[in-house]
Design an enzyme around this catalytic site. Structure first.
Site, short mmCIF file in Angstrom:
data_model
loop_
_atom_site.label_atom_id
_atom_site.label_comp_id
_atom_site.label_asym_id
_atom_site.label_seq_id
_atom_site.Cartn_x
_atom_site.Cartn_y
_atom_site.Cartn_z
N LYS A 228 126.86 22.99 -40.21
CA LYS A 228 126.63 23.30 -41.62
C LYS A 228 126.27 24.78 -41.79
O LYS A 228 126.82 25.48 -42.62
CB LYS A 228 125.50 22.42 -42.17
N GLU A 234 122.80 25.79 -30.17
CA GLU A 234 123.52 24.88 -29.27
C GLU A 234 125.02 24.91 -29.55
O GLU A 234 125.86 25.01 -28.65
CB GLU A 234 123.01 23.44 -29.44
N GLY A 289 122.58 18.15 -43.95
CA GLY A 289 123.23 17.95 -42.64
C GLY A 289 123.32 16.49 -42.26
O GLY A 289 124.38 15.99 -41.84
N ARG A 290 122.22 15.75 -42.41
CA ARG A 290 122.24 14.34 -41.97
C ARG A 290 122.87 13.43 -43.01
O ARG A 290 122.91 12.22 -42.82
CB ARG A 290 120.82 13.89 -41.61
N GLU A 375 114.07 12.55 -39.60
CA GLU A 375 114.16 13.94 -40.05
C GLU A 375 113.95 14.00 -41.56
O GLU A 375 113.41 14.98 -42.08
CB GLU A 375 115.50 14.57 -39.65
N HIS A 406 117.13 -7.44 -23.44
CA HIS A 406 116.80 -7.38 -22.02
C HIS A 406 116.16 -6.05 -21.67
O HIS A 406 116.12 -5.66 -20.50
CB HIS A 406 118.06 -7.63 -21.18
N LYS A 528 112.76 26.04 -32.73
CA LYS A 528 113.99 26.85 -32.64
C LYS A 528 113.64 28.32 -32.44
O LYS A 528 114.21 28.99 -31.58
CB LYS A 528 114.79 26.73 -33.94
O1 F6P Z 1 117.83 19.61 -36.32
C1 F6P Z 1 117.84 20.46 -37.42
C2 F6P Z 1 119.17 20.56 -38.01
O2 F6P Z 1 119.08 21.55 -38.96
C3 F6P Z 1 119.67 19.26 -38.62
O3 F6P Z 1 119.16 19.03 -39.88
C4 F6P Z 1 121.13 19.48 -38.61
O4 F6P Z 1 121.83 18.29 -38.80
C5 F6P Z 1 121.31 20.09 -37.25
O5 F6P Z 1 120.17 20.92 -37.09
C6 F6P Z 1 122.58 20.87 -37.05
O6 F6P Z 1 122.68 21.90 -37.97
P1 F6P Z 1 124.05 22.60 -38.26
O7 F6P Z 1 125.00 21.60 -38.79
O8 F6P Z 1 123.74 23.66 -39.27
O9 F6P Z 1 124.57 23.20 -36.98
#
Ligand code: F6P
Length: 560
Positions: A228, A234, A289-290, A375, A406, A528
């Protein structure tokens, strides 16, 4: 009135967000209704007694809508409690706040953003104005681009740098840019395009990407970079390494655009990364995002199961939006699920929630819901910034049934703390192995029965007349452990859409009761920024603010 008119028509009246409650006094926990519910909790009967007292309990405490049935009769709840919980929802202005969200008010107040995932699933042709622009038209323009791209990849017209069709798709994203598409692709596997392999890489741990690349052919692999913000460490690290891998394995720089697409609200950053403008599928800040799998973030789902199936998923979610917007609170699935959760968490003191989908293809649902619920509602201040004095988001975990039985179900049956469970079962068998489906459903129903009713000492004694007294308590099941069962007719793109939207709205309703903002996530920011400060792993580079533990760990790394 057309079936979709009422969600979009709320937009016309666009009520503004109701003002925050007065910071000084009005925590929901200080209202008389809260106290009444606390008193009710102290005197509520056991689940077993509730069933004994009311032979019609199942009929009274179950509701059907959108192709699914919610049975909450095995919750420890009675009619007076339910009516007071509904009054609590009304006291917290649930209907006004729901309408404000659906109409596009900026209810994400800490980021001054509207919350409009419902617009991502409006039927084509429905107008929805935000700041004077028809954002539903924008949504459908992107959907049309996604469809034509996905069709081209699926039927082999979109080729890699050596002219071969794409056979492998690697979705690079994390959190909401990973969990939703991954969960949906697993759920919809029967509709997958034959010959197309899909991987999800999220972790910055290089093993995740390296293990995936070992299975990929640079001539036939497409990377879908989903972010987003397009700033997530990452994702950018993984995407950069994937690009270097392509270039290092014979893909000319000029052809890299055939192997990379991006899904983002930050189109400039995606282009700066080197993704061709025509390969960037945008979405908007009003989609959290979620809550974004319905947007361009769903491109991997569309590639996997096709645009028609993706649109069926949107239609199922839209049907749930309509139900949420229109059904009386007493019959409203997300509202009832949310209120049951509030009752368990805040009044019965049961802070965890186990998710048990009795369908192997829903095995990623608990992970998806973990982000959605924790979240969203893992907050401890109200919208006005006041510290709450009550619990909020449940600690959510789960596993597909029967596997969970289990693993952690022992604790659900006999653990000292009580953990409510959502059972999710599907009637239709599409495995071709009906005896397995019977066993699966029998297990599901048996578990909720055992949790609710247990087995008392007299029953154990009758079963084991010669056993010594000390042994008997080990065999006792106290019961009185609440659960709900969601029974779906079938797991299809449409019902999956409805199921996800159900939980989205449940989470929103709980945020209204708790008076918190479900749509920001400031809690992930500190870690972060500290990770960025620590990126050199050099103990001499960190200042005195760092404790002896962090410094000590860095020093050990340095000494190796
Ligand atoms: O974990 C924090 C967060 O901002 C989430 O809300 C989001 O889904 C995720 O990191 C990934 O963010 P992005 O889609 O901006 O890479």
């Amino acid at each position: 009135m057309s079936s979709h008119a009422s969600v979009a028509s709320l937009n016309a009246s666009a009520p503004s967000e109701p003002p925050c409650l007065n910071t000084a006094v009005n925590l929901v926990s200080q209202t008389p209704l809260w106290s009444t519910l606390q008193q009710r909790a102290a005197g509520i009967s056991t689940i077993k007694e509730l069933f004994r007292a009311d032979p019609q309990r199942f009929r009274r405490f179950s509701v059907s809508a959108c192709g699914m049935l919610l049975d909450y009769s095995k919750q420890r709840i009675d009619a007076p409690v339910l009516s007071e919980l509904l009054a609590l929802a009304r006291q917290q202005q649930l209907e006004a706040r729901r309408d404000a969200m659906l109409a596009g008010a900026a209810i994400n107040s800490t980021e001054n953003r509207a919350v409009l995932h419902s617009v991502l699933r409006l039927p084509k042709g429905t107008r929805f104005l935000l700041d004077g622009a028809d954002i539903a038209a924008d949504v459908h323009a992107v959907l049309a681009r996604m469809r034509s791209f996905s069709d081209a990849v699926r039927d082999g017209r979109w080729v890699g740098h050596t002219g071969k069709a794409i056979r492998t798709i690697v979705n690079i994203g994390i959190g909401g840019s990973d969990l939703g598409p991954q969960m949906a692709c697993s759920a919809l596997a029967p509709w997958a395009q034959p010959g197309l392999t899909l991987h999800f890489v999220s972790n910055v741990d290089g093993r995740h990407l390296a293990d995936t690349l070992q299975q990929a052919d640079p001539e036939t692999t497409l990377f879908v970079v989903a972010s987003k913000t397009f700033t997530t460490m990452e994702t950018l690290t993984n995407a950069g390494t994937a690009r270097a891998w392509m270039l290092g394995r014979g893909c000319p720089q000029a052809s890299i655009c055939q192997h990379f697409v991006a899904l983002s609200t930050n189109v400039d950053a995606a282009q700066q990364f080197g993704i061709a403008p025509e390969n960037v599928f945008p979405f908007w800040n009003w989609a959290g995002g979620r809550y974004s799998l319905w947007s361009a973030i769903g491109l991997s789902i569309m590639l996997y199961v096709g645009a028609d199936r993706f649109e069926e998923m949107l239609a199922g979610a839209h049907a749930m939006d309509l139900h949420f917007a229109q059904a009386p609170l007493e019959q409203n699935l997300p509202v009832l699920m949310a209120l049951v959760g509030v009752w368990n968490i805040n009044f019965l003191g049961q802070q965890a929630l186990s998710i048990a989908p009795y369908h192997q293809r829903l095995h990623r649902l608990p992970a998806y819901l973990q982000q959605l619920e924790m979240e969203s509602n893992g907050k401890s201040v109200t919208r006005a910034g006041q510290r709450v004095d009550y619990a909020t988001a449940p600690i959510l975990f789960g596993e597909a049934g029967t596997n969970g039985q289990h693993a952690y179900f022992q604790c659900l049956h006999q653990g000292a703390a009580i953990t409510p469970t959502d059972f999710i079962a599907v009637i239709e068998d599409d495995s071709g192995l009906p005896q397995h489906n019977r066993a699966l459903l029998a297990n599901c129903f048996a578990q909720s029965k055992a949790m609710a009713h247990g087995k008392d000492l007299d029953q154990v004694r009758a079963e084991l007349p010669d056993a010594p007294a000390w042994l008997l308590p080990h065999r006792v099941f106290e019961g009185n452990r609440p659960s709900s069962t969601l029974l779906l007719d079938a797991l299809t793109p449409r019902s999956l859409g409805g199921l996800i939207a159900l939980y989205e709205h449940k989470v929103f309703v709980q945020s209204v009761i708790w008076d918190i903002n479900a749509f920001d996530q400031w809690g992930v920011e500190l870690g972060k920024s500290l990770a960025l400060q620590l990126i050199s792993l050099d103990p001499d580079a960190v200042n005195e603010d760092y404790d002896s533990s962090t410094r000590g760990l860095l020093q050990i790394l340095q000494s190796k």
